[in-house]
Design a protein around this motif. Structure first.
Motif, PDB file in Angstrom:
ATOM      1  N   SER A   1       0.854  -1.194   0.000  1.00  9.06           N
ATOM      2  CA  SER A   1       0.000   0.000   0.000  1.00  9.06           C
ATOM      3  C   SER A   1       0.890   1.244   0.000  1.00  9.06           C
ATOM      4  CB  SER A   1      -0.908  -0.002   1.231  1.00  9.06           C
ATOM      5  OG  SER A   1      -1.718   1.142   1.245  1.00  9.06           O
TER       6      SER A   1
ATOM      7  N   GLY B   1      -7.810   2.077  -1.606  1.00  8.17           N
ATOM      8  CA  GLY B   1      -8.176   1.705  -0.250  1.00  8.17           C
ATOM      9  C   GLY B   1      -8.568   2.892   0.599  1.00  8.17           C
TER      10      GLY B   1
ATOM     11  N   GLU C   1      -3.784   0.353  -3.202  1.00 10.20           N
ATOM     12  CA  GLU C   1      -3.482  -1.050  -2.920  1.00 10.20           C
ATOM     13  C   GLU C   1      -2.865  -1.705  -4.154  1.00 10.20           C
ATOM     14  OE1 GLU C   1      -3.794  -2.158  -0.003  1.00 10.20           O
ATOM     15  OE2 GLU C   1      -4.994  -0.560   0.885  1.00 10.20           O
TER      16      GLU C   1
END
Length: 845
Positions: A712, A750, A755
Motif C-alpha cells: 500500500s 483503499g 493497494e
C-alpha cells in the motif's frame, strides 16, 4: 574320620584367630566363610540320599512314560480305596498314596497322546475318501470296504488313548478325594479346642510334666555317668571335646564380635562405591561364624557319650535353635541398623526406635529358639493335652506381644514417611498394611490360645513371624540387586531405581510365593498339584493348552518379530536408499513388510504350538459383530492408514494443511498421522480425516508455489513508478521463477492508500516466508530512496463551537481561585451547558 575333621576344623580356627589378631578382619571373615562352605559340603554329602529321595518325590514330571501295567494300577486303586474308607489312616499314609497316584496320573496323561501321528494319518485318509454317503445312497464297494478298514484301524489306534483318558480321570478323582480328606483334617485340627492355659486347674499337670522332664534328664545323666563304658568314652574323647568346646567358645563369642565390628565399620563407609553391598555380604558372617560354634558344641556333646533319649532330642534341636537366634539378630541389625542415618535401614525410624526394633527382633529369636528346644524335649514322649497347652502358651503370648510391637514400629515408619512432602511409595503403603496385619494377628493369636484354640492361635502368630522375616529378606535382596546393578553400571546411585532391578525384584517376589504358601500351612502335595496343573495345562476344545505351549508361542512369535525388525532395518538403511524409490514409498514398503511379518509370525506361532482354533470360529463370529460396532472407528483409521501407505497421497516430509492444521508430515502409522507444526508441536490426526476430508499438500508432486505480497502507498504517489519498483524487487529474488514472470497488479483505492499486489511463483515453496520477508525489506528500502510514502491509518476529530469551549477552559483557573469549590463546580457546569457537541467526524487524510 571324625579325628581328621576335628583337626581340619582346628587348623581353620587357628588361622581365623591369627588373621584377627593381625588386624585382617576381612581375611578372617573370608576364611571363616570357607570353613563354613567346607562344613556345608560335608553336610550336604551326608544328606545326599535323602535329598535325592525328596527330589524324586517333589518333581511331578519324573513319572515314567513307558508301558502302563494295568494290573499294578488296579492293585494301587484297591489300596487307595481301602485307605480312603478307613478313618484311622494317617496323614503320612495318605500323602504317600497320593504321590503314587499322581505318578500314575502323569503316566496316563502321557499315554493319551500315544499314536497321535498315526491317528492323524488315518483321519486324513478317511477325509480323502470324502464324506460318508447319505441315507439311501450307495457307495462304490471298493471305497466302502476301504472306509470300513480305515475306520476299524482308527478305532484300534484310539483305544489306548481312550483307556488312558479313563484311567487319568479315575486317578484324578482319587487324588481329589485324598486332598479333601487332608483338608478336612487340617481344618478340624485348627478348630480343635484344647484345655485353656489360663485355667489354674490345668497348671498342676504342666508343673508335673515339667518336673518329670527335669528328672528324666537327671536320671539320663546319672545313668550315663554310672556306665563304665560311657565314662571310658568320655575319658578317651576329652582332647577332642576340649577342642570342640574351645572352637565353639571362640566362634560364638569372639567370632561374632569380630563380624559385628567389621560390619559396622563398613556400614559407616556405605557412601563409597560398593561398600553397602560388601557390608551386607560381610554381615552374613554374624550368622555363619557363630553357627559353626553351635555345630562344634553339638559335636562336643555327642562325643561326650553322656547323651540319652531326651537329651539326644535336645541336642538335635540345638542347631535349629541356634540358627534361629543368630538369624533373628542378623535380620534385626539389617532392618534396624545401628548407624546414624535414618534412611539407611529398610524402615525410616529415629535411632531410639531402631534400637527398640533390634531388641524386639532379638527377643523374638530367643523365644523361638526356646520354643524349638522345648519341642525337642517334649518330642520323645506323649504329654497330656493340658500340659502341652500350658507349657506352649507362654511362647505364643510372648511372640504375639513382640509381633504387636514390631507392627507398631512399621506403622511408625508409615507415619514418618507421610509427614514428608513427597508422595508415599507403593512399598510404604505395603509396609503399612503388613504392619496393621501384624498388630491384628499379634492380638488375635494369644486371645485364641487363651480361650483354648491353641492350634489356631499358633497358626496365626508363627506364620506371621515367618512371613515378616521373609518379607524383610526379599527387601534386603532387592536392595542388594539394585546396589549390584548400580555398581555394574558405573556406581551411579540413579541406576538403583531403574527398570532392571525392579523386574528382578518382582521375579523374586513371584518365586517366593510357594514359600509363603508353605509358611501359612499349604501342603507340598498341594503345590505339586498346582505345578502339575500348570505343566499339563487345560483343555481348549479338543486341544490341551499348557504353559509350555504359551511359552513356545511367545518364543516363535518373538523370533518372527525379531526377524521382521531385522528385515525392516536392512530395507530402511541398506536396500531401499540405493534404489530410485522416493522416501515416502520407501516408508510404505518398510511398513508393509512389518505388517506382513507380524501376521506371518502369528501364524507360525499358532502352527508351532499346535493350537486348534477351529472350535473358536463360532465364538469369534458371534463376537465379531459386537467388536465391529465398537471398533468401527479404529478399523476405519486402520484401513485409511493402509490406503495412505499404498496410494501415498501424502508422504513423510510433505507440507500439508488439514482441518486448520498446517505443518510437516513426520510419521504415518496404522491409526493416525503425526504432523509437526511450524511451532514445533506434534498434532495427531486420525487417518480417516486425511482420506475423507480436504487436504492441501504444498510439496507432494512439486515444490513450486505462488506468493502474494500486498503493498500500500499513499495517495498522490506515481503509480507507474511504484509498479516498476515492485517489478524490480520481484525479479531480483533468486527463488522467484521468471517463467511465468512476476506480475504486479494495481488492485484498488483503499481507505488509507493505493493497494498493489506482487504475485510471483517460487521454485521452492518451503522458503515462502523467507522470500516474503526479504521482499518486504527490499520494498521498504526502495520506497525510502524514491520518497514514496507508505500510509497508515489516521483519524481527525472536529468539534462544533470550538472557540466557546476554549474560552471557557481558559477562564476556569481564575474562577477557581475566587470562588469556593462548590461554586466553582456549579459555574463549570453552567459553562458547559450551552450547545451540545457535534458527533465526531472521521475524514480520511
Amino acid at each position: 574320620m571324625a579325628g581328621r575333621r576335628a583337626r581340619a576344623a582346628a587348623v581353620g580356627v587357628r588361622r581365623v584367630i591369627r588373621a584377627a589378631r593381625t588386624r585382617r578382619p576381612l581375611r578372617a571373615v573370608l576364611r571363616a566363610a570357607t570353613l563354613l562352605g567346607l562344613v556345608a559340603v560335608l553336610w550336604l554329602s551326608a544328606l545326599q540320599p535323602a535329598a535325592a529321595q525328596t527330589s524324586r518325590t517333589w518333581l511331578p514330571g519324573a513319572a515314567q512314560t513307558g508301558t502302563v501295567d494295568q494290573a499294578e494300577w488296579e492293585r494301587l486303586v484297591s489300596r487307595v480305596e481301602l485307605v480312603l474308607a478307613d478313618p484311622r489312616a494317617t496323614n503320612l499314609t495318605l500323602e504317600q498314596l497320593r504321590a503314587q497316584t499322581a505318578e500314575w496320573r502323569s503316566r496316563f496323561l502321557a499315554a493319551q497322546n500315544a499314536n497321535t501321528a498315526r491317528i492323524q494319518t488315518l483321519r486324513g485318509q478317511l477325509g480323502a475318501l470324502g464324506p460318508p454317503p447319505a441315507e439311501g445312497q450307495v457307495e462304490t464297494p471298493e471305497i466302502a470296504q476301504r472306509r470300513a478298514d480305515l475306520t476299524a484301524q482308527l478305532a484300534r489306534e484310539q483305544a489306548p488313548g481312550v483307556a488312558a483318558e479313563e484311567a487319568f480321570r479315575h486317578a484324578d478323582g482319587l487324588i481329589r478325594e485324598i486332598d479333601q480328606i487332608l483338608r478336612d483334617r487340617q481344618a478340624d485340627a485348627l478348630m480343635q479346642l484344647s484345655p485353656s492355659p489360663v485355667n489354674p486347674t490345668n497348671w498342676p499337670v504342666a508343673v508335673r510334666e515339667l518336673t518329670g522332664i527335669t528328672r528324666a534328664l537327671g536320671r539320663e545323666l546319672t545313668s550315663a555317668w554310672g556306665s563304665p563304658l560311657r565314662r571310658a568314652q568320655l575319658h578317651d574323647n576329652l582332647p577332642l571335646i576340649g577342642l570342640y568346646l574351645l572352637v565353639a567358645m571362640l566362634l560364638m563369642v569372639r567370632g561374632r564380635q569380630l563380624a559385628e565390628s567389621l560390619t559396622l565399620r563398613m556400614q559407616m563407609r556405605a557412601s563409597a562405591r560398593g561398600q553397602m553391598l560388601l557390608a551386607t555380604l560381610v554381615s552374613l558372617a554374624q550368622v555363619a561364624v557363630p553357627f559353626l560354634g553351635v555345630l562344634a558344641l553339638v559335636e562336643a556333646l555327642r562325643a561326650s557319650g553322656m547323651v540319652g533319649l531326651r537329651s539326644q532330642a535336645l541336642v538335635e534341636a540345638l542347631p535349629q535353635a541356634g540358627f534361629t537366634l543368630l538369624a533373628a539378630r542378623w535380620l534385626g541389625g539389617q532392618v534396624f541398623p545401628k548407624r546414624g542415618d535414618d534412611g539407611d535401614g529398610l524402615l525410616t525410624l529415629p535411632p531410639e526406635r531402631r534400637r527398640e526394633g533390634r531388641w524386639h527382633v532379638t527377643a523374638l529369636g530367643f523365644v523361638l529358639a526356646g520354643l524349638t528346644l522345648g519341642t525337642g524335649l517334649l518330642a520323645p514322649v506323649v504329654s497330656p493335652p493340658a500340659a502341652l497347652s500350658v507349657l506352649g502358651y507362654p511362647f505364643l503370648a510372648l511372640c504375639g506381644l513382640l509381633l504387636l510391637r514390631i507392627g507398631q514400629l512399621m506403622r511408625r515408619h508409615v507415619v514418618l514417611v507421610s509427614e514428608e512432602d513427597s508422595p508415599r511409595a507403593f512399598a510404604d503403603r505395603l509396609i503399612g498394611l503388613v504392619g496393621q496385619a501384624a498388630m491384628l494377628l499379634g492380638v488375635a493369636g494369644p486371645v485364641l490360645g487363651a480361650v483354648g484354640y491353641l492350634t489356631a492361635g499358633a497358626a496365626l502368630v508363627y506364620p506371621a513371624i515367618n512371613s515378616l522375616a521373609l518379607i524383610a529378606l526379599l527387601m534386603l535382596a532387592q536392595r542388594l540387586v539394585a546396589e549390584l546393578y548400580a555398581l555394574l553400571r558405573g556406581g551411579d546411585a540413579a541406576w538403583r531405581d531403574t527398570l532392571v532391578p525392579t523386574l528382578i525384584g518382582f521375579a523374586m517376589v513371584i518365586a517366593s510365593l510357594p514359600v509363603f504358601a508353605l509358611v501359612w500351612g499349604a501342603r507340598e502335595s498341594q503345590l505339586r498339584e498346582l505345578w502339575t496343573g500348570l505343566r499339563d495345562g487345560f483343555a481348549l476344545g479338543e486341544t490341551r493348552v499348557s504353559p509350555a505351549d504359551f511359552l513356545a508361542f511367545l518364543v516363535v512369535f518373538g523370533v518372527g518379530f525379531a526377524v521382521t525388525r531385522v528385515v525392516q532395518g536392512a530395507l530402511r538403511t541398506s536396500v531401499l536408499p540405493k534404489t530410485s524409490i522416493e522416501k515416502g514409498a520407501q516408508a510404505a514398503v518398510v511398513s508393509g513388510v512389518g505388517y506382513l511379518g507380524v501376521f506371518v509370525a502369528v501364524l507360525l506361532a499358532v502352527t508351532a504350538t499346535g493350537l486348534d482354533l477351529s472350535n473358536l470360529a463360532i465364538v469369534a463370529g458371534a463376537l465379531s459383530v459386537g467388536i465391529g460396532f465398537g471398533l468401527q472407528t479404529v478399523v476405519s483409521n486402520f484401513v485409511s492408514g493402509i490406503i495412505l501407505l499404498f496410494e501415498r497421497p501424502i508422504a513423510e516430509g510433505d507440507w500439508i494443511e488439514v482441518g486448520g492444521v498446517m505443518g510437516t508430515v513426520r510419521k504415518i502409522s496404522v491409526r493416525a498421522t503425526v504432523i509437526q507444526t511450524f511451532d514445533r508441536t506434534d498434532v495427531i490426526v486420525p487417518n480417516a480425516d486425511l482420506i475423507s476430508g480436504h487436504v492441501t499438500n504444498w510439496t507432494r508432486y512439486n515444490k513450486t508455489g505462488r506468493l502474494i505480497v500486498p503493498v500500500s502507498v499513499a495517495y498522490g504517489s506515481d503509480t507507474r513508478k511504484v509498479e516498476q519498483i515492485l517489478y524490480d524487487v520481484a525479479e531480483a529474488q533468486p527463488l522467484v521463477s521468471l517463467n511465468p514472470a512476476p506480475s504486479v497488479l494495481f488492485r484498488s483505492f483503499g481507505a488509507d492508500g493505493l493497494e498493489f499486489e506482487v504475485r510471483v511463483i517460487l521454485r521452492d515453496v518451503n522458503f515462502l516466508l523467507k522470500v516474503h520477508s526479504d521482499m518486504n525489506h527490499e520494498i521498504a528500502r526502495r520506497f525510502v530512496e524514491e520518497n514514496i510514502e507508505i500510509p497508515f491509518g489516521q483519524t481527525d476529530v472536529w468539534l462544533r463551537n470550538a472557540d466557546d469551549v476554549a474560552r471557557v477552559l481558559r477562564a476556569l483557573p481564575a474562577a477557581a481561585q475566587a470562588q469556593t469549590p462548590a461554586a466553582a463546580q456549579a459555574q463549570t457546569a453552567a459553562a458547559q451547558a450551552p450547545g451540545p457537541a457535534a458527533p465526531p467526524k472521521e475524514t480520511p487524510r
